[in-house]
Enzyme design. Structure first.
Site, PDB file in Angstrom:
ATOM      1  CG  HIS A 249      43.695  -5.148  66.047  1.00 48.97           C
ATOM      2  ND1 HIS A 249      42.846  -4.865  65.866  1.00 48.97           N
ATOM      3  CD2 HIS A 249      44.158  -6.569  65.905  1.00 48.97           C
ATOM      4  CE1 HIS A 249      41.920  -5.836  65.191  1.00 48.97           C
ATOM      5  NE2 HIS A 249      42.562  -6.830  65.350  1.00 48.97           N
ATOM      6  CG  HIS A 288      39.346   1.045  60.614  1.00 45.55           C
ATOM      7  ND1 HIS A 288      39.459   0.034  59.619  1.00 45.55           N
ATOM      8  CD2 HIS A 288      39.233   0.253  61.813  1.00 45.55           C
ATOM      9  CE1 HIS A 288      39.045  -1.131  60.039  1.00 45.55           C
ATOM     10  NE2 HIS A 288      38.781  -0.949  61.324  1.00 45.55           N
ATOM     11  CG  ASP A 344      39.244  -0.036  69.992  1.00 44.02           C
ATOM     12  OD1 ASP A 344      38.442  -0.869  70.367  1.00 44.02           O
ATOM     13  OD2 ASP A 344      40.076  -0.283  68.918  1.00 44.02           O
TER      14      ASP A 344
HETATM   15  N1  ACO Z   1      46.413   9.700  65.116  1.00 44.07           N
HETATM   16  C1  ACO Z   1      47.159  10.511  64.234  1.00 44.07           C
HETATM   17  N2  ACO Z   1      47.613  10.264  62.878  1.00 44.07           N
HETATM   18  C2  ACO Z   1      47.226   9.077  62.567  1.00 44.07           C
HETATM   19  C3  ACO Z   1      46.279   8.159  62.944  1.00 44.07           C
HETATM   20  C4  ACO Z   1      45.990   8.640  64.467  1.00 44.07           C
HETATM   21  N3  ACO Z   1      45.174   7.653  65.328  1.00 44.07           N
HETATM   22  N4  ACO Z   1      45.892   7.265  62.158  1.00 44.07           N
HETATM   23  C5  ACO Z   1      46.501   7.516  61.068  1.00 44.07           C
HETATM   24  N5  ACO Z   1      47.267   8.617  60.997  1.00 44.07           N
HETATM   25  C6  ACO Z   1      47.938   9.139  60.124  1.00 44.07           C
HETATM   26  C7  ACO Z   1      49.309   8.583  59.697  1.00 44.07           C
HETATM   27  O1  ACO Z   1      50.262   8.905  60.724  1.00 44.07           O
HETATM   28  C8  ACO Z   1      49.497   8.677  58.252  1.00 44.07           C
HETATM   29  O2  ACO Z   1      50.142  10.100  58.409  1.00 44.07           O
HETATM   30  P1  ACO Z   1      51.071  10.500  57.082  1.00 44.07           P
HETATM   31  O3  ACO Z   1      50.430  10.179  55.793  1.00 44.07           O
HETATM   32  O4  ACO Z   1      51.324  12.061  57.127  1.00 44.07           O
HETATM   33  O5  ACO Z   1      52.122   9.679  57.385  1.00 44.07           O
HETATM   34  C9  ACO Z   1      48.290   8.773  57.678  1.00 44.07           C
HETATM   35  O6  ACO Z   1      47.352   9.214  58.989  1.00 44.07           O
HETATM   36  C10 ACO Z   1      47.663   7.451  57.109  1.00 44.07           C
HETATM   37  O7  ACO Z   1      47.582   6.516  58.179  1.00 44.07           O
HETATM   38  P2  ACO Z   1      48.062   5.002  57.919  1.00 44.07           P
HETATM   39  O8  ACO Z   1      49.331   4.903  59.125  1.00 44.07           O
HETATM   40  O9  ACO Z   1      48.546   4.898  56.493  1.00 44.07           O
HETATM   41  O10 ACO Z   1      47.066   4.210  58.347  1.00 44.07           O
HETATM   42  P3  ACO Z   1      47.126   2.619  58.561  1.00 44.07           P
HETATM   43  O11 ACO Z   1      45.816   2.227  57.815  1.00 44.07           O
HETATM   44  O12 ACO Z   1      48.377   2.073  58.495  1.00 44.07           O
HETATM   45  O13 ACO Z   1      47.001   2.338  60.176  1.00 44.07           O
HETATM   46  C11 ACO Z   1      45.566   2.475  61.978  1.00 44.07           C
HETATM   47  C12 ACO Z   1      45.656   2.345  60.602  1.00 44.07           C
HETATM   48  C13 ACO Z   1      46.468   1.547  62.724  1.00 44.07           C
HETATM   49  C14 ACO Z   1      44.259   2.206  62.704  1.00 44.07           C
HETATM   50  C15 ACO Z   1      45.897   3.876  62.445  1.00 44.07           C
HETATM   51  O14 ACO Z   1      44.917   4.697  62.094  1.00 44.07           O
HETATM   52  C16 ACO Z   1      46.240   4.271  63.924  1.00 44.07           C
HETATM   53  O15 ACO Z   1      47.496   3.932  64.395  1.00 44.07           O
HETATM   54  N6  ACO Z   1      45.291   4.457  64.802  1.00 44.07           N
HETATM   55  C17 ACO Z   1      45.118   4.647  66.109  1.00 44.07           C
HETATM   56  C18 ACO Z   1      45.406   3.218  66.805  1.00 44.07           C
HETATM   57  C19 ACO Z   1      43.743   2.835  66.787  1.00 44.07           C
HETATM   58  O16 ACO Z   1      42.778   3.558  67.246  1.00 44.07           O
HETATM   59  N7  ACO Z   1      43.659   1.664  66.684  1.00 44.07           N
HETATM   60  C20 ACO Z   1      42.377   0.655  66.603  1.00 44.07           C
HETATM   61  C21 ACO Z   1      41.839   0.563  64.993  1.00 44.07           C
HETATM   62  S1  ACO Z   1      40.227  -0.154  65.139  1.00 44.07           S
HETATM   63  C22 ACO Z   1      40.566  -1.899  65.541  1.00 44.07           C
HETATM   64  O17 ACO Z   1      41.667  -2.210  65.263  1.00 44.07           O
HETATM   65  C23 ACO Z   1      39.697  -2.439  66.352  1.00 44.07           C
END
Ligand code: ACO
Length: 403
Positions: A249, A288, A344
Site C-alpha cells: 500500500h 493497482h 508510488d
Molecule cells: N509486480 C509484478 N506482478 C504483479 C504486480 C507487480 N507490481 N502487481 C500485480 N502483479 C501480478 C500478480 O502477481 C498477479 O499475477 P498472476 O495472475 O500471475 O497471479 C496479477 O498481476 C494480478 O495481481 P493481483 O495480485 O490480483 O492484484 P491485486 O489487486 O490483488 O494487488 C497490488 C494490487 C497490491 C497493488 C499489486 O499490484 C502490487 O503488489 N503492486 C506492487 C506494490 C505497489 O506498488 N503498491 C502500491 C499500490 S498504490 C497504493 O496503495 C497507494
C-alpha cells in the site's frame, strides 16, 4: 460442493444488500473484498478501467493544477468548493502541543522508522483529547478537523526529523506543504536556498493534493472499520496509518526507491523484469486493485518530478524508472495483467529530490491521507452504520473432548 441458485435484486449501482445473502443462507467468501462494498460514499469517484479520479466530482488534473492542499481538504470535507480560506486559517491558528508531541517522538531511538513514530503519536494525541470519544458529535468532529491536520503536520515532521537524527524546525510559510518542509528542519536539504525551497514546497503541495483521498483503499477501510466500533478518530488514525505502512500500500513509495537503488543501473533493468515475471520479486509502484489503466495521479507526478529535478539536479534513478516503465508497458506479462505505474512509482523520486530519506516517504503520504481518513470517518459517523464485523468460513476441527 453443493450448488445453490439464489435470486437477488440489485440497485442502480449494481449492488445488493449483503444481509439478503445471509437471509438466504449463503456467504460470500471475499478476503480481499474484491466485490464487497463497505461504504456508500460521496467523497471520491474512481473509474479504474478509464483511469479517472475525481474529488467531489472535480477531475484530479484540474484540482491538482488549481487548488492548494487545504482548499482540497475543505472541498473533500465539506463537499463543495469553499469561498474563503477558513480551513487554512483554522489549521495555521490551531493550538498544537508541540512539547507533548516531542515527548512521544523523542522517546523513540534515533533512526526509528518514522511511520512507527507517527502511529504511536496518533495514539498519544488521542490520549490528550478525551473529548474526541464523543464520536457522534458532528460539531466536535468539525472542530477537530483543522486541529488534527495541524497536529499531524507537527507530528509527521518531528517523526521524520527524529529518524534522520536532526532537529525539527518551526512550521512557517503560506501553505501547508511549505510549513511542513520548514517543520522538518534539518531532514530536508535547505542548502539550496529559499528559491529552491519554494519550488519544493509547491511540488510537495501538489503531491499532498494527489494523496489526499482515494476512496476505500486498505488504510481508509481500516479507518472506517475501526471507527465502526465507535472508536475515537485518533485511535482510528493509528489503524489507518498502520495499514498504509505496508509495502503493498503506501509503503510502496519507499519500496520503489529501494528497488531502483538495488537495480542500480540501466544494464540491470532487463534482468529485474525477468525476475518479476518469474514472480521472484515485485515491480513496486506498478499495479493497482482498482486502476486497470494508467493511474491519473502518476501522470501528474511525472510533471512534478521534472520541476523538482530542474532545481535539484538529475537523479540517475529516474532513468532506471523510465526504462522499467518503457519495458513493462510493452511486455505481455504486464499488458495482459493490465499493470501500469501507480501513484508510488514516481513520487519517491520527487520526495528524494526534495531531500527526504526513503523512510520518510510513507509519512508524507500519511500526512496527506489524514484528510481522506478524517473525511471518511466523518461520513461514517454522520450516517447510519453498524459495527463492521465480517463473517468467517470455519475450516477447523469439529467439536472434540480434551483427553
Ligand atoms: N509486480 C509484478 N506482478 C504483479 C504486480 C507487480 N507490481 N502487481 C500485480 N502483479 C501480478 C500478480 O502477481 C498477479 O499475477 P498472476 O495472475 O500471475 O497471479 C496479477 O498481476 C494480478 O495481481 P493481483 O495480485 O490480483 O492484484 P491485486 O489487486 O490483488 O494487488 C497490488 C494490487 C497490491 C497493488 C499489486 O499490484 C502490487 O503488489 N503492486 C506492487 C506494490 C505497489 O506498488 N503498491 C502500491 C499500490 S498504490 C497504493 O496503495 C497507494
Amino acid at each position: 460442493m453443493a450448488r445453490k441458485t439464489i435470486e437477488i435484486e440489485v440497485d442502480e449501482h449494481g449492488a445488493f444488500n449483503g444481509s439478503e445473502l445471509k437471509a438466504q443462507g449463503v456467504l460470500s467468501y471475499d478476503q480481499p473484498l474484491l466485490a464487497t462494498a463497505t461504504a456508500r460514499s460521496a467523497i471520491t469517484y474512481i473509474d479504474g478501467e478509464a483511469g479517472i479520479l475525481r474529488y467531489r466530482g472535480y477531475p484530479i488534473e484540474q484540482v491538482a493544477e488549481q487548488m492548494h492542499f487545504l482548499q482540497v481538504a475543505a472541498l473533500l470535507h465539506d463537499g463543495e468548493l469553499q469561498k474563503d480560506d477558513a480551513l487554512r486559517d483554522a489549521v495555521f491558528g490551531a493550538e498544537v502541543d508541540r512539547d507533548r508531541i516531542a515527548a512521544v517522538v523523542q522517546s523513540f531511538p534515533e533512526g526509528s522508522h518514522p511511520m512507527a513514530i507517527l502511529i504511536a503519536g496518533f495514539a498519544a494525541l488521542g490520549a490528550s483529547h478525551p473529548e474526541a470519544k464523543d464520536v457522534k458529535n458532528g460539531e466536535m468532529r468539525k472542530q477537530f478537523f483543522p486541529i488534527v491536520l495541524a497536529e499531524t503536520l507537527e507530528l509527521g515532521a518531528q517523526a521524520i526529523a527524529r529518524h534522520a537524527g536532526v532537529k525539527s524546525g518551526q512550521a512557517d510559510g503560506d501553505t501547508y506543504a511549505r510549513r511542513f518542509v520548514r517543520a522538518c528542519g534539518g531532514a530536508v536539504d535547505t542548502s539550496r536556498g529559499d528559491e529552491a525551497l519554494d519550488v519544493f514546497g509547491k511540488a510537495l503541495d501538489v503531491l499532498f493534493v494527489l494523496h489526499a483521498d482515494h476512496e476505500l483503499n486498505a488504510g481508509t477501510n481500516a479507518m472506517r472499520a475501526i471507527g465502526s466500533a465507535e472508536t475515537d478518530m485518533y485511535s482510528s488514525l493509528c489503524g489507518a496509518a498502520a495499514a498504509l505502512y505496508g509495502p503493498l500500500h503506501g509503503g510502496a513509495n519507499e519500496a520503489v526507491l529501494r528497488m531502483l537503488t538495488e537495480i542500480g543501473s540501466l544494464d540491470n533493468v532487463a534482468d529485474y523484469i525477468e525476475r518479476v515475471k518469474k514472480h521472484e520479486v515485485l515491480l513496486y509502484g506498478f499495479g493497482h486493485r482498482v486502476y486497470k489503466n494508467y493511474d491519473p495521479r502518476a501522470t501528474v507526478i511525472k510533471g512534478v518530478v521534472d520541476e523538482v529535478l530542474a532545481v535539484a539536479g538529475e537523479n540517475p534513478l529516474l532513468a532506471i524508472a523510465q526504462e522499467l516503465e518503457r519495458i513493462a508497458l510493452e511486455d505481455e506479462y504486464f499488458v495482459s495483467r493490465k499493470l501500469y505505474p501507480n501513484v508510488d512509482f514516481y513520487s519517491g523520486i520527487a520526495y528524494r529530490a526534495i531531500g527526504f530519506e526513503p523512510a520518510a516517504f510513507t509519512v508524507l503520504f500519511a500526512v496527506a491521507r489524514t484528510v481522506g481518513w478524517l473525511c471518511h470517518y466523518d461520513e461514517l459517523m454522520s450516517g447510519d452504520f453498524k459495527i463492521t464485523r465480517p463473517a468467517q468460513v470455519y475450516i477447523g476441527s469439529g467439536a472434540r473432548d480434551l483427553p
